[in-house]
Design an enzyme around this catalytic site. Structure first.
Site, PDB file in Angstrom:
ATOM      1  CG  ASP A  42     -22.850  11.898  13.863  1.00 55.46           C
ATOM      2  OD1 ASP A  42     -21.995  12.688  13.444  1.00 55.46           O
ATOM      3  OD2 ASP A  42     -23.603  11.251  13.109  1.00 55.46           O
ATOM      4  CE  LYS A  65     -23.024  18.759   9.994  1.00 50.73           C
ATOM      5  NZ  LYS A  65     -22.368  17.438   9.980  1.00 50.73           N
ATOM      6  CG  MET A 180     -34.602  14.553  11.979  1.00 48.45           C
ATOM      7  SD  MET A 180     -33.615  14.956  10.524  1.00 48.45           S
ATOM      8  CE  MET A 180     -34.166  13.696   9.372  1.00 48.45           C
TER       9      MET A 180
END
Length: 282
Positions: A42, A65, A180
């Protein structure tokens, strides 16, 4: 997706790399990295881990991502496909994830794929961002007399929690950790102000936790109006809310960095090219 092959299958290791500090990775994860044939990593993984622990014979593929699909990210379906392809080549594959493998990740999709294709796998936990951020900010998440428990949540502009849930969160004695939430931290705070959150509680934003570029910003809800509502934080940023945040002033041991850069690499460099190559040779 169910792919049947007659050749011997390899094995997939799903491992957490920790939240940033390369020394927070587990010894078990390091051992597998040293013997891996392929590492699918990642974005939120320290490059020091890849440089120091991955075998020089291994193939490293960046499949990270970034938000707001920028054209460089590949889909979860394509990542699943790569896991299967390499495993069916008889290789030891390490799927390396930032933080812990099970906290707000797509691990379930990958587990379904491996199970459907009868591929052997192992799961290795890692230090999740909440643990790393709170420790490196001097904020014990369940400090006695400050919190009864801790909750891990997410918040974005797509979150649609009912007002009754916001009220319950505002009144709880639990510490709240929002993943997030850096881009929408002020909107998050407004939900608590609207529901009369206790003035004993504070809000902390921990940016790039445990890395050399870590910064911690603490706000009281009373003085939130003076904060910059449009202040943006570098990803990853994590928000901690509760009475425990007040402990940061006394026990913060890591100074804020003066560097305004991103510790982690931008979106993957080579995953799409590798994926196309695999399709041609399949």
């Amino acid at each position: 997706m169910n792919v049947m092959k007659s050749i011997a299958k390899g094995k997939v290791i799903i491992a957490g790399a920790g939240p940033g500090d390369p020394e927070l990775i587990t010894l078990k994860a390091v051992r597998y990295l040293q013997s891996a044939d392929v590492v699918l990593t990642d974005r939120l993984v320290s490059e020091d881990i890849l440089d120091e622990h991955v075998s020089p014979l291994a193939q490293i593929i960046f499949v990270g991502k970034e938000g707001c699909n920028n054209g460089q990210s590949i889909s979860q379906k394509e990542i699943n496909q790569m896991l299967v392809q390499y495993a069916f080549q008889g290789k030891l594959v390490v799927r390396l994830k930032g933080g812990d493998v099970a906290f707000f990740s797509n691990v379930l999709d990958e587990l379904h794929t491996l199970s459907e294709n009868q591929i052997e796998y192992e799961i290795i936990p890692g230090v999740t961002a909440a643990s790393g951020a709170s420790a490196y900010a001097g904020i014990p998440l369940t400090a006695r007399n400050h919190a009864r428990g801790v909750r891990f949540l997410t918040f974005s502009n797509k979150s649609n929690y009912p007002e009754s849930y916001w009220k319950e969160l505002a009144y709880t004695e639990d510490t709240l950790v929002f993943y997030m939430a850096g881009e929408n931290w002020y909107e998050l705070a407004e939900n608590f102000l609207r529901n009369d959150i206790s003035k004993e509680k504070k809000l902390a934003i921990v940016q790039q936790a445990t890395t050399p570029y870590q910064k911690v910003f603490v706000h009281s809800f009373e003085g939130l109006a003076d904060a910059k509502a449009d202040q943006n934080f570098v990803s990853p940023s994590l928000v901690i809310i509760g009475k425990v945040v007040r402990l940061n002033e006394a026990f913060s041991w890591k100074e804020n960095s003066e560097i305004n850069e991103n510790y982690f690499r931008s979106a993957n460099r080579n995953a799409v090219a590798v994926l196309k190559e695999n399709k041609l040779s399949a």
